[in-house]
Design a protein around this motif. Sequence first.
Motif, PDB file in Angstrom:
ATOM      1  N   UNK A  68       0.821  -1.308   0.027  1.00  0.00           N
ATOM      2  CA  UNK A  68      -0.019  -0.049   0.031  1.00  0.00           C
ATOM      3  C   UNK A  68       0.860   1.295  -0.021  1.00  0.00           C
ATOM      4  N   UNK A  69       0.332   2.346  -0.400  1.00  0.00           N
ATOM      5  CA  UNK A  69       1.056   3.672  -0.449  1.00  0.00           C
ATOM      6  C   UNK A  69       1.835   3.829  -1.744  1.00  0.00           C
ATOM      7  N   UNK A  70       2.499   4.976  -1.678  1.00  0.00           N
ATOM      8  CA  UNK A  70       3.547   5.257  -2.644  1.00  0.00           C
ATOM      9  C   UNK A  70       4.656   4.696  -2.654  1.00  0.00           C
ATOM     10  N   UNK A  71       5.151   4.313  -3.642  1.00  0.00           N
ATOM     11  CA  UNK A  71       6.493   3.558  -3.653  1.00  0.00           C
ATOM     12  C   UNK A  71       6.793   2.885  -5.075  1.00  0.00           C
ATOM     13  N   UNK A  72       7.944   2.496  -5.301  1.00  0.00           N
ATOM     14  CA  UNK A  72       8.312   1.635  -6.316  1.00  0.00           C
ATOM     15  C   UNK A  72       9.065   0.289  -6.183  1.00  0.00           C
ATOM     16  N   UNK A  73       8.305  -0.780  -6.578  1.00  0.00           N
ATOM     17  CA  UNK A  73       8.912  -2.203  -5.841  1.00  0.00           C
ATOM     18  C   UNK A  73       9.216  -3.156  -7.374  1.00  0.00           C
ATOM     19  N   UNK A  74      10.105  -4.052  -6.955  1.00  0.00           N
ATOM     20  CA  UNK A  74      10.411  -4.893  -8.036  1.00  0.00           C
ATOM     21  C   UNK A  74       9.227  -5.756  -8.220  1.00  0.00           C
ATOM     22  N   UNK A  75       8.903  -6.288  -9.490  1.00  0.00           N
ATOM     23  CA  UNK A  75       7.743  -6.979  -9.935  1.00  0.00           C
ATOM     24  C   UNK A  75       8.153  -8.474 -10.105  1.00  0.00           C
ATOM     25  N   UNK A 133       5.937  -6.354  -5.848  1.00  0.00           N
ATOM     26  CA  UNK A 133       4.538  -6.236  -6.433  1.00  0.00           C
ATOM     27  C   UNK A 133       4.328  -7.591  -7.534  1.00  0.00           C
ATOM     28  N   UNK A 134       3.417  -8.132  -7.335  1.00  0.00           N
ATOM     29  CA  UNK A 134       3.101  -9.443  -8.002  1.00  0.00           C
ATOM     30  C   UNK A 134       1.802  -9.133  -9.162  1.00  0.00           C
ATOM     31  N   UNK A 170       5.686   0.872 -15.025  1.00  0.00           N
ATOM     32  CA  UNK A 170       4.506   1.479 -14.434  1.00  0.00           C
ATOM     33  C   UNK A 170       5.037   2.245 -13.065  1.00  0.00           C
ATOM     34  N   UNK A 171       4.211   3.350 -12.685  1.00  0.00           N
ATOM     35  CA  UNK A 171       4.745   4.096 -11.787  1.00  0.00           C
ATOM     36  C   UNK A 171       5.242   3.389 -10.228  1.00  0.00           C
ATOM     37  N   UNK A 172       4.426   2.138 -10.047  1.00  0.00           N
ATOM     38  CA  UNK A 172       4.647   1.461  -8.917  1.00  0.00           C
ATOM     39  C   UNK A 172       5.876   0.558  -9.086  1.00  0.00           C
ATOM     40  N   UNK A 173       6.575   0.326 -10.383  1.00  0.00           N
ATOM     41  CA  UNK A 173       7.653  -0.407 -10.547  1.00  0.00           C
ATOM     42  C   UNK A 173       9.042   0.207 -10.418  1.00  0.00           C
ATOM     43  N   UNK A 174       9.877  -0.627 -10.116  1.00  0.00           N
ATOM     44  CA  UNK A 174      11.256  -0.232 -10.007  1.00  0.00           C
ATOM     45  C   UNK A 174      11.975  -0.278 -11.222  1.00  0.00           C
ATOM     46  N   UNK A 175      11.341  -0.807 -12.216  1.00  0.00           N
ATOM     47  CA  UNK A 175      11.882  -1.061 -13.563  1.00  0.00           C
ATOM     48  C   UNK A 175      12.690  -2.309 -13.564  1.00  0.00           C
ATOM     49  N   UNK A 176      12.527  -3.076 -12.517  1.00  0.00           N
ATOM     50  CA  UNK A 176      13.119  -4.611 -12.666  1.00  0.00           C
ATOM     51  C   UNK A 176      11.918  -5.656 -12.415  1.00  0.00           C
ATOM     52  N   UNK A 177      11.799  -6.465 -13.459  1.00  0.00           N
ATOM     53  CA  UNK A 177      10.897  -7.520 -13.425  1.00  0.00           C
ATOM     54  C   UNK A 177      11.529  -8.896 -13.474  1.00  0.00           C
ATOM     55  N   UNK A 178      10.964  -9.589 -12.411  1.00  0.00           N
ATOM     56  CA  UNK A 178      11.272 -11.098 -12.519  1.00  0.00           C
ATOM     57  C   UNK A 178      10.114 -11.797 -12.810  1.00  0.00           C
TER      58      UNK A 178
END
Length: 578
Positions: free
Chosen positions: A36-43, A99-100, A136-144
């Motif tokens: 939840x909330x603002x942030x950027x996470x790996x996917x 992020x899943x 996406x704005x919630x992504x840190x740009x790294x997708x696994x």
Amino acid sequence: MTDAEAGSPAAMHCDFDVPIAMDDGLVLRADVFRPPGEGRWPVLLTCGPYAKGLAFQDGYPSAWQRMIAEHPDVAYGSSNRYQNWEVVDPEKWVPEGYACVRVDSRGAGRSPGFLDPFSPRETRDFYLCIEWAGVQPWSNGKVGLNGVSYYGINQWQVASLQPPHLAAMCIWEGAADWYRDMTHHGGIVSTFWANWYDLQVKSVQYGLGARGAGSRVTGAPVCGDETLSDAQLAANRCDFGDGILAHPLDDEYHRARSPVWDKVTVPLLSAANWGGQGLHARGNFEGFVRAASAQKWLEAHGLEHWTHFYTDYGRRLQQRFFDHFLKGEANGQERAPRVRLQVRHVDRFVERAEHEWPLARTRWTRWYLDPARGTLDVTPPHAASTCTFDALGDGATFVSPPLPNETEITGPLAARLRVSSSTCDADLFLVFRVFTPDLREVVFMGAIDPHTPIAQGWLRASHRRLDPQLSSAWRPHHTHDRVEPLVPGDAVGVDIELWPTSIVVPAGHRIALSVRGRDYEWQATTGARLSNFRNELKGCGPFLHDDPRDRPPEVFGGRTTLHIDAGDPGWLMLPVID
């Protein structure tokens, strides 16, 4: 629909049916679970045909009940409301800062379009989903990529396209070579795929709408809001089993659905199952050996093929790997042994770290067949002999003397035989077996079947031509690009690959090789079944080779003869570990 409408846990934000536009205008639908909330996470992303809204418990009840009964750590710490077949549980990954994303592939679940599993179009869609997630704005740009079976197989395919935002992938019990690992074992059609398509994919095709299941989370139909007729559904999908049957050789159809190994460069963790004969073993080992990735790890284990993906053991391996490559954590992953084996004993597994595959200290040992005595021994027979059997019968079994010492066999196996047939062809089914001192067979809980033998291999004799560049003493690699019929009665040499295995054979036990012309059966009836397979599980699970269109009895129902010459004895090569 958002998390508030679905009633998700407070520590997880959920968006359902998020649109992802493809390059041809079609829109796929995805569910996104994130902190939840603002942030950027790996996917962590999956894309496949099993319907993202169908709960594991509803779609695969027998597998779910067995797993949580024997491995309570799987269910512990989660409401299990978001559990899906062969993908990560977001309730265990989102709190760890991921992020899943689950995408219904084209034509499946809530994504419209023409259903064509593993096709180049589907792989292109997968590429576009990865690139969508990466910006996406919630992504840190790294997708696994992380998933089991289908969600592992298609990772090899999409990695060959090298999507820029793909940063790491974990292939858990997948497969790789569409011909050799999946559709044609040794050139023999596996009927698994036609049955799988009917039971696990067509059952969740987009357009079933109100006739399909409903999501226990959102209440929405898992197969889309539109309800189509049977004729409309049939027009919106490929003829999967017949399509495979129409391509008996390794042609462009198969190559378009297989990896291009020198283009697979992303960091990877490949997890195989010793009991995955027929689907969930060979490709994981091949991928580790052949992928061009500089940073790659191999793990091998046992039990059902879905279990360890969800246990704490498997999840911690995955998380350490992804924490390093998607979050940049200095957690020692780069120094971890490149190979982690759960070495199989008759009553347990023992974990061991290694550094390469096959193991460098392997003592490749030939065991010779002697038809005159029905034995398997390290000493070649002194006299020539033959052994003839009905191709559709029980074949011939060659048994060793009791082993004087405990013996570990870990790695790929290979056999060399001279065979003839009363017809123009012969299918060879090789089974490596272990027997107790009183000659009871030792079998294991495999990836699917509860009575799996130690190792299996297959070859259609007319496909015996080897690829000299890709073959090795321990792994014959057949071209499967032409048919070379047998002359009835004339013997030819054949090299047969048996898939990798691991077993520590106790002293006093015996090893054996069965050579036959049909699938192995542990016994005629077992009563073992799973809700997602048609056939009773008798030793090979659903990975059978019994389509009469591929194996007409006038060709494959003859008599097969093994020829043993003193100067050219038949042998089985075992990877003995000192």
